[in-house]
Design an enzyme around this catalytic site. Structure first.
Site, PDB file in Angstrom:
ATOM      1  CD  GLU A  41      -1.684   4.134   7.924  1.00  0.00           C
ATOM      2  OE1 GLU A  41      -1.452   4.602   9.067  1.00  0.00           O
ATOM      3  OE2 GLU A  41      -1.893   4.846   6.938  1.00  0.00           O
ATOM      4  CE1 TYR A  77      -0.208   3.260  13.525  1.00  0.00           C
ATOM      5  CE2 TYR A  77      -2.236   4.075  12.533  1.00  0.00           C
ATOM      6  CZ  TYR A  77      -0.927   3.649  12.404  1.00  0.00           C
ATOM      7  OH  TYR A  77      -0.338   3.605  11.166  1.00  0.00           O
ATOM      8  CD  GLU A  86      -4.954   7.731   9.299  1.00  0.00           C
ATOM      9  OE1 GLU A  86      -4.576   8.848   9.694  1.00  0.00           O
ATOM     10  OE2 GLU A  86      -4.406   6.670   9.630  1.00  0.00           O
ATOM     11  CG  HIS A 122      -1.460   9.069   3.048  1.00  0.00           C
ATOM     12  ND1 HIS A 122      -1.557   7.727   3.360  1.00  0.00           N
ATOM     13  CD2 HIS A 122      -1.054   9.669   4.190  1.00  0.00           C
ATOM     14  CE1 HIS A 122      -1.209   7.529   4.623  1.00  0.00           C
ATOM     15  NE2 HIS A 122      -0.882   8.704   5.151  1.00  0.00           N
ATOM     16  CG  ASN A 129      -5.216   3.326   8.530  1.00  0.00           C
ATOM     17  OD1 ASN A 129      -5.266   2.302   7.844  1.00  0.00           O
ATOM     18  ND2 ASN A 129      -4.781   4.477   8.062  1.00  0.00           N
ATOM     19  NE  ARG A 179      -3.297   2.614   2.508  1.00  0.00           N
ATOM     20  CZ  ARG A 179      -3.366   3.476   3.505  1.00  0.00           C
ATOM     21  NH1 ARG A 179      -2.838   3.191   4.694  1.00  0.00           N
ATOM     22  NH2 ARG A 179      -3.977   4.630   3.360  1.00  0.00           N
TER      23      ARG A 179
HETATM   24  O1  IFM Z   1       2.225   8.118   9.661  1.00  0.00           O
HETATM   25  C1  IFM Z   1       0.850   8.049   9.840  1.00  0.00           C
HETATM   26  C2  IFM Z   1       0.150   7.801   8.526  1.00  0.00           C
HETATM   27  O2  IFM Z   1       0.462   8.763   7.581  1.00  0.00           O
HETATM   28  C3  IFM Z   1      -1.351   7.820   8.735  1.00  0.00           C
HETATM   29  N1  IFM Z   1      -1.723   6.945   9.806  1.00  0.00           N
HETATM   30  C4  IFM Z   1      -1.011   7.037  11.048  1.00  0.00           C
HETATM   31  C5  IFM Z   1       0.482   6.966  10.797  1.00  0.00           C
HETATM   32  C6  IFM Z   1       1.245   7.069  12.135  1.00  0.00           C
HETATM   33  O3  IFM Z   1       0.940   8.271  12.765  1.00  0.00           O
END
Ligand code: IFM
Length: 447
Positions: free
Chosen positions: A353, A294, A167, A122, A292, A78
């Site tokens: 992600e 985190y 995002e 992006h 994504n 990706r």
């Molecule tokens: O680096 C970023 C990415 O560009 C978008 N998602 C989160 C990542 C980490 O912060």
């Protein structure tokens, strides 16, 4: 017990990057300026004044980076396409040299047995479009669709699947509401039309991509939202935050409607931005939802009445170098929650992600632990019936981490930003072995 080795046959393993974070060559071969060039040139915007001018110099070293991916044995990559490389002013004239770069990259990936999965946006909006109002303007959505068509005309014979936006929540909040990302505007709730115009751009671009035979995904950055207590105030605050962060970007795409934004004093048409027919376009069926993940978010009632929620720290869990809480089960909770909320309207999910920043070390046990526990959580979600199709580690390389510059290192591969030397970390070998084991278990493909 289910773990990462039980992910289904046909599951796609990948790595992810984004153009401004790795390419460099910011002024080469006809690339136009993007909002990130403008933003990083302004004093005080990015830690230590770092910029993406050179980044990982991937624009010149892409061969080496494709070889690193081949060594990992990933099924897919990706990456994102820089709109200002393709259309330097965001509309009209196409820059052949810019398109040719992605053309070569796609060919090299396919030669290496790696499926290209490009993201069209992006965050690096052409500056000329920002000068006309950027995503606050409806016209930007139409320009985005025009750009998507240009790219698909060139690469669509080899690219099977596309991600339209990355995002949109983060781009709206950090870029237009708070101003700590480009374009650096601090409009607070007046930034909300940016949500709708990005989603409209997604819908219009999706139609262009589909017309050219492409499969379409959108990538949302999602978080399971937890109330700090069971009090009515904390529950209401958590619901408001969930609406803003998750539902504002999932509901229109999956259900064809915006959630109730009355907690923010905002009308259902986002201050007049939504017009007849928009939601039908936005809700055209998707081939997959990119997620994504985190960390989860803990929310409490606000002390002052500016916004209907406030962040609370998550205690008692490890943290990455960025200070982000490490809560692997949040991924399972998120995915199972999505299935509960959207039911049959939820398309197959790909984790586009997931990853973590840790210091320079090559002995990378924290990263291995982060990735393995999150993959176990993903397998648990799959075992609970969520249709998960793939996982992309963020990131292949250490890279330009937006307002943090080069201070956060998310790579499976360490990058020395002075020499541009790439050195695979222990997590690279760990991921390679995991992928190989999965391929062997399912006898799917041999590199
Ligand atoms: O680096 C970023 C990415 O560009 C978008 N998602 C989160 C990542 C980490 O912060």
């Amino acid at each position: 017990m289910t773990d990462r080795h039980d992910l289904p046959p046909g599951f796609r393993w990948g790595v992810a990057t984004a153009a401004y974070q790795i390419e460099g060559a910011a002024r080469e071969d006809g690339r136009g300026p993007s909002i990130w060039d403008t933003f990083t040139a302004r004093e005080g915007t990015v830690r230590d004044g770092h910029t993406g001018d050179t980044a990982c110099d991937h624009y010149h070293r892409w061969h080496e980076d494709v070889a690193l991916m081949r060594g990992l044995g990933v099924d897919a990559y990706r990456f994102s396409i820089a709109w200002p490389r393709v259309q330097p002013t965001g509309q009209g004239a196409v820059n052949g040299a810019g398109l040719a770069f992605y053309d070569r990259l796609v060919d090299a990936l396919l030669d290496a047995g790696i499926e290209p999965l490009p993201t069209l946006f992006h965050w690096d909006l052409p500056q000329a479009l920002e000068d006309g109002g950027g995503w606050l303007e409806r016209d930007t959505a139409y320009r985005f669709a025009e750009y998507a068509a240009v790219v698909a005309d060139r690469l669509g014979d080899r690219v099977r699947s596309w991600i339209t936006l990355n995002e949109p929540f983060v781009h709206m909040v950090y870029g237009y509401a708070l101003g700590n990302h480009a374009p650096g505007r601090a409009l607070l709730l007046d930034a909300l039309p940016v949500a709708h115009h990005q989603l409209l751009g997604h819908g219009l671009a999706a139609a262009e991509l589909r017309a050219r035979g492409g499969a379409v995904l959108i990538t949302n950055n999602l978080t399971p939202v937890r109330p700090a207590s069971g009090s009515a105030e904390d529950l209401a605050a958590a619901e408001a935050y969930d609406t803003l962060h998750n539902r504002l970007f999932n509901d229109p795409v999956l259900l064809g409607s915006y959630p109730d934004l009355s907690a923010f004093g905002v009308s259902a048409d986002l201050g007049g931005a939504v017009r007849d027919g928009d939601l039908e376009l936005i809700a055209a069926p998707l081939d997959g939802l990119g997620v994504n993940y985190y960390n989860p978010t803990l929310i409490t009632a606000p002390a002052d009445p500016g916004l209907p929620f406030a962040d609370a720290p998550i205690e008692g869990v490890p943290r990455t170098a960025f200070g982000w809480p490490v809560v692997p089960d949040g991924l399972r909770e998120l995915l199972v929650g999505l299935r509960g909320r959207y039911g049959a309207a939820l398309p197959p999910v790909t984790i586009t992600e997931n990853g973590c920043s840790y210091p320079e070390d090559l002995d990378d046990q924290d990263r291995i632990s982060y990735l393995s526990t999150h993959l176990d959580a993903l397998a648990a979600a799959a075992a609970e019936g969520v249709d998960v199709r793939g996982y992309f580690t963020w990131s292949l390389l250490d890279n330009f981490e937006w307002a943090e510059g080069y201070h956060q290192r998310f790579g499976l591969v360490h990058v020395d930003f002075d020499s541009q030397k790439r050195t695979p970390r222990a997590s690279y070998a760990w991921y390679r072995d995991l992928i190989a084991r999965h391929h062997t278990l399912h006898a799917r493909r041999v590199h």
